[in-house]
Motif scaffolding. Structure first.
Motif, PDB file in Angstrom:
ATOM      1  N   TYR A  34       0.842  -1.190   0.000  1.00  0.00           N
ATOM      2  CA  TYR A  34       0.000   0.000   0.000  1.00  0.00           C
ATOM      3  C   TYR A  34       0.881   1.246   0.000  1.00  0.00           C
ATOM      4  O   TYR A  34       1.799   1.385   0.820  1.00  0.00           O
ATOM      5  N   LEU A  35       0.552   2.155  -0.915  1.00  0.00           N
ATOM      6  CA  LEU A  35       1.288   3.403  -1.081  1.00  0.00           C
ATOM      7  C   LEU A  35       0.517   4.537  -0.427  1.00  0.00           C
ATOM      8  O   LEU A  35      -0.665   4.382  -0.069  1.00  0.00           O
ATOM      9  N   PRO A  36       1.148   5.702  -0.256  1.00  0.00           N
ATOM     10  CA  PRO A  36       0.415   6.850   0.292  1.00  0.00           C
ATOM     11  C   PRO A  36      -0.785   7.200  -0.581  1.00  0.00           C
ATOM     12  O   PRO A  36      -0.721   7.150  -1.811  1.00  0.00           O
ATOM     13  N   GLY A  37      -1.889   7.533   0.071  1.00  0.00           N
ATOM     14  CA  GLY A  37      -3.102   7.846  -0.656  1.00  0.00           C
ATOM     15  C   GLY A  37      -4.040   6.678  -0.833  1.00  0.00           C
ATOM     16  O   GLY A  37      -5.087   6.829  -1.471  1.00  0.00           O
ATOM     17  N   GLY A  38      -3.690   5.496  -0.319  1.00  0.00           N
ATOM     18  CA  GLY A  38      -4.563   4.341  -0.431  1.00  0.00           C
ATOM     19  C   GLY A  38      -4.347   3.496  -1.654  1.00  0.00           C
ATOM     20  O   GLY A  38      -5.008   2.473  -1.824  1.00  0.00           O
ATOM     21  N   ARG A  39      -3.436   3.876  -2.557  1.00  0.00           N
ATOM     22  CA  ARG A  39      -3.167   3.054  -3.730  1.00  0.00           C
ATOM     23  C   ARG A  39      -2.367   1.819  -3.327  1.00  0.00           C
ATOM     24  O   ARG A  39      -1.629   1.832  -2.341  1.00  0.00           O
ATOM     25  N   TRP A  40      -2.493   0.752  -4.108  1.00  0.00           N
ATOM     26  CA  TRP A  40      -1.772  -0.480  -3.795  1.00  0.00           C
ATOM     27  C   TRP A  40      -1.353  -1.163  -5.090  1.00  0.00           C
ATOM     28  O   TRP A  40      -1.938  -0.935  -6.162  1.00  0.00           O
ATOM     29  N   VAL A  41      -0.327  -1.968  -4.984  1.00  0.00           N
ATOM     30  CA  VAL A  41       0.174  -2.762  -6.106  1.00  0.00           C
ATOM     31  C   VAL A  41       0.368  -4.194  -5.613  1.00  0.00           C
ATOM     32  O   VAL A  41       0.658  -4.435  -4.438  1.00  0.00           O
ATOM     33  N   SER A  42       0.194  -5.148  -6.525  1.00  0.00           N
ATOM     34  CA  SER A  42       0.410  -6.550  -6.203  1.00  0.00           C
ATOM     35  C   SER A  42       1.857  -6.934  -6.486  1.00  0.00           C
ATOM     36  O   SER A  42       2.649  -6.139  -7.013  1.00  0.00           O
ATOM     37  N   THR A  43       2.183  -8.160  -6.145  1.00  0.00           N
ATOM     38  CA  THR A  43       3.547  -8.648  -6.340  1.00  0.00           C
ATOM     39  C   THR A  43       3.898  -8.657  -7.824  1.00  0.00           C
ATOM     40  O   THR A  43       3.100  -9.097  -8.658  1.00  0.00           O
ATOM     41  N   ASP A  44       5.074  -8.167  -8.146  1.00  0.00           N
ATOM     42  CA  ASP A  44       5.603  -8.260  -9.509  1.00  0.00           C
ATOM     43  C   ASP A  44       6.170  -9.676  -9.673  1.00  0.00           C
ATOM     44  O   ASP A  44       7.309  -9.958  -9.292  1.00  0.00           O
ATOM     45  N   GLU A  45       5.348 -10.577 -10.228  1.00  0.00           N
ATOM     46  CA  GLU A  45       5.733 -11.983 -10.259  1.00  0.00           C
ATOM     47  C   GLU A  45       6.963 -12.253 -11.122  1.00  0.00           C
ATOM     48  O   GLU A  45       7.815 -13.059 -10.735  1.00  0.00           O
ATOM     49  N   PRO A  46       7.122 -11.641 -12.307  1.00  0.00           N
ATOM     50  CA  PRO A  46       8.375 -11.868 -13.048  1.00  0.00           C
ATOM     51  C   PRO A  46       9.611 -11.409 -12.285  1.00  0.00           C
ATOM     52  O   PRO A  46      10.634 -12.100 -12.267  1.00  0.00           O
ATOM     53  N   ALA A  47       9.529 -10.230 -11.642  1.00  0.00           N
ATOM     54  CA  ALA A  47      10.673  -9.752 -10.872  1.00  0.00           C
ATOM     55  C   ALA A  47      10.912 -10.624  -9.639  1.00  0.00           C
ATOM     56  O   ALA A  47      12.060 -10.870  -9.249  1.00  0.00           O
ATOM     57  N   THR A  48       9.830 -11.112  -9.016  1.00  0.00           N
ATOM     58  CA  THR A  48       9.990 -12.016  -7.874  1.00  0.00           C
ATOM     59  C   THR A  48      10.626 -13.330  -8.297  1.00  0.00           C
ATOM     60  O   THR A  48      11.482 -13.879  -7.585  1.00  0.00           O
TER      61      THR A  48
END
Length: 491
Positions: A424-438
């Motif tokens: 979760y980023l400031p402002g309530g935005r969120w991102v999921s796991t970057d599966e290729p980078a993981t």
């Protein structure tokens, strides 16, 4: 032959064919090699004449047996025997196609077990007035290992003493980390130590430590420990003021009702006495109040106005009761609203388990997994490039790698999914796991492909691609779609 005989014979042939067709489901399947053998020609019926022939002169005709017939050949004593048509015989002798396999559940994927650890880490707090930690790093392999050990310090704390070879660096934000570069011989161990200066004396402090590869990208193992001051007094629970306690409020309401009832009783008693005195004071005739043998005629009495309670008493009682009701309702509603936590995850209904919130280095358990976030590091803005199999990163994007420990606390293997792990980023935005980078950070291994075996623990990196200059404020980790999950506050 008479016409009736011809009709009976035709009917017998028709019934015979129907019997063969009805017996088709009961016939066994014919092997392919039996179907490939040539079939003998079918006997053609001879034309009959009207001249009858004796049974002795007519030789018996035997039907040619069909290969792999269901029973012995039938002998018929008669001038002719009719066999089924060639098309019917060919259809009967065709091999039966194999039946479809039974519907069974697809085989489950083999649960993933934790790879063998070459380097192990153990962290223990010391009993001292100031926070102190002891870190033991052990090489359990048969070859020397170059490793980088990092200890994440709590927010707002600073190191006062570091064992030889360590140095303190700023990890971003308000956190600090201590780093050691070690070369461990085979089957050897070393002990490291740190001492901290806490901003709030007596407050428990958690400081996790991890051993990474020589380049510091992939973790070997991680551990955490929480220091608590020796003999620290327990936190005192502040009691609510007397006017906010339920027993006091109930007692006050009961006293108000008793006082109101007493006032009404006193008023009615005084009113009754006045009415009685007025009745005794009224008397006519020379005898005054003395009684007579004959009743006296009723004298008209002046109409009197019925006495009512004073207006000020009614208004005062109504105001007091209304104020008590409004005050109690307002206090109850305020207390219930103040207890609502807007950041708390749902813990009932369709969600499984109870949502848990904690900080870095604190083990947090949900319905199936126990998550521990040991560290979070982010690259410079614009450093996120394109990973094989993934889309293009934002122009100002950067990758943040979280070192997470996952333990399966159930008795069965459990799957988990990368799209359910969020930053979760400031402002309530969120991102999921970057599966290729993981997958690239785990040396090409897809950690979400196979379920985790029961009781296993893995320490692995999770990569999130974010945009902007602000790092993630929270990590949300969960085992399933309906799991309440855990939330980790980042420093």
């Amino acid at each position: 032959m008479p016409a009736s005989t011809r009709h009976h014979r035709a009917l017998a042939v028709f019934v015979h064919c129907l019997g063969i067709l009805a017996a088709v489901p009961a016939l066994p399947a014919v092997a392919p090699e039996a179907a490939a053998t040539p079939r003998p020609p079918a006997a053609t019926p001879q034309p009959t004449t009207a001249t009858p022939r004796s049974p002795a002169a007519a030789p018996p005709v035997v039907a040619t047996p069909r290969p792999n017939a269901a029973g012995p050949p039938a002998r018929t004593a008669g001038p002719t025997v009719t066999q089924p048509p060639v098309a019917v015989v060919a259809w009967l002798t065709e091999p039966t196609p194999p039946s479809a396999p039974p519907a069974v559940a697809p085989p489950t994927r083999a649960p993933a077990s934790a790879p063998p650890q070459q380097v192990t880490v153990a962290v223990a707090p010391e009993s001292s007035p100031a926070p102190r930690y002891r870190i033991q790093v052990r090489n359990v392999g048969n070859a020397p290992v170059d490793t980088t050990v990092r200890q994440e310090l709590p927010a707002g704390s600073s190191p006062t003493a570091i064992s030889a070879g360590g140095r303190s660096t700023r990890a971003g934000g308000s956190s600090t980390e201590v780093t050691w570069r070690l070369r461990l011989p085979a089957h050897s161990s070393t002990t490291l130590g740190t001492a901290l200066a806490a901003t709030a004396p007596g407050q428990p402090l958690t400081a996790p430590a991890c051993a990474f590869t020589s380049d510091g990208s992939r973790p070997y193992d991680c551990a955490t420990a929480t220091w608590k001051a020796a003999g620290a007094p327990a936190a005192e629970v502040t009691e609510a003021p007397p006017w906010r306690r339920y027993p006091v409020l109930l007692a006050g309401l009961a006293a108000l009702l008793l006082i109101s009832a007493a006032l009404v009783w006193v008023w009615r008693r005084r009113r009754g006495r006045r009415v009685t005195a007025a009745a005794l004071a009224t008397g006519d005739g020379p005898d005054g109040d003395r009684g007579t043998v004959y009743p006296r005629p009723a004298a008209p009495r002046p109409s009197r106005r019925r006495r009512t309670p004073p207006v000020w008493l009614l208004v005062g009682a109504a105001v007091v009761v209304l104020a008590g009701v409004v005050g109690t309702a307002g206090w109850t509603a305020t207390r219930q609203v103040s207890e609502i936590d807007t950041q708390k995850q749902p813990t009932s209904g369709a969600w499984m388990g109870t949502g848990v919130t904690g900080g870095v280095g604190v083990p947090l358990r949900e319905s199936a997994f126990e998550f521990t976030v040991y560290r979070m590091s982010c690259g410079a803005p614009g450093s996120a490039g394109k990973t094989g199999g993934g889309g293009a990163a934002p122009a100002n994007g950067r990758r943040c790698q979280a070192t997470v420990g996952v333990r399966n606390v159930t008795g069965d293997h459990q799957p988990w999914h990368g799209q359910l792990q969020r930053a979760y980023l400031p402002g309530g935005r969120w991102v999921s796991t970057d599966e290729p980078a993981t997958r690239a950070a785990n040396l090409g291994r897809d950690i979400f492909a196979d379920p985790m075996a029961a009781g296993t623990r893995m320490v692995l990196p999770l990569v999130f691609t974010v945009d902007g200059r602000d790092p993630p404020q929270q990590l949300e980790l969960r085992s399933g779609v309906f799991s309440a999950g855990v939330r980790v506050h980042m420093p």
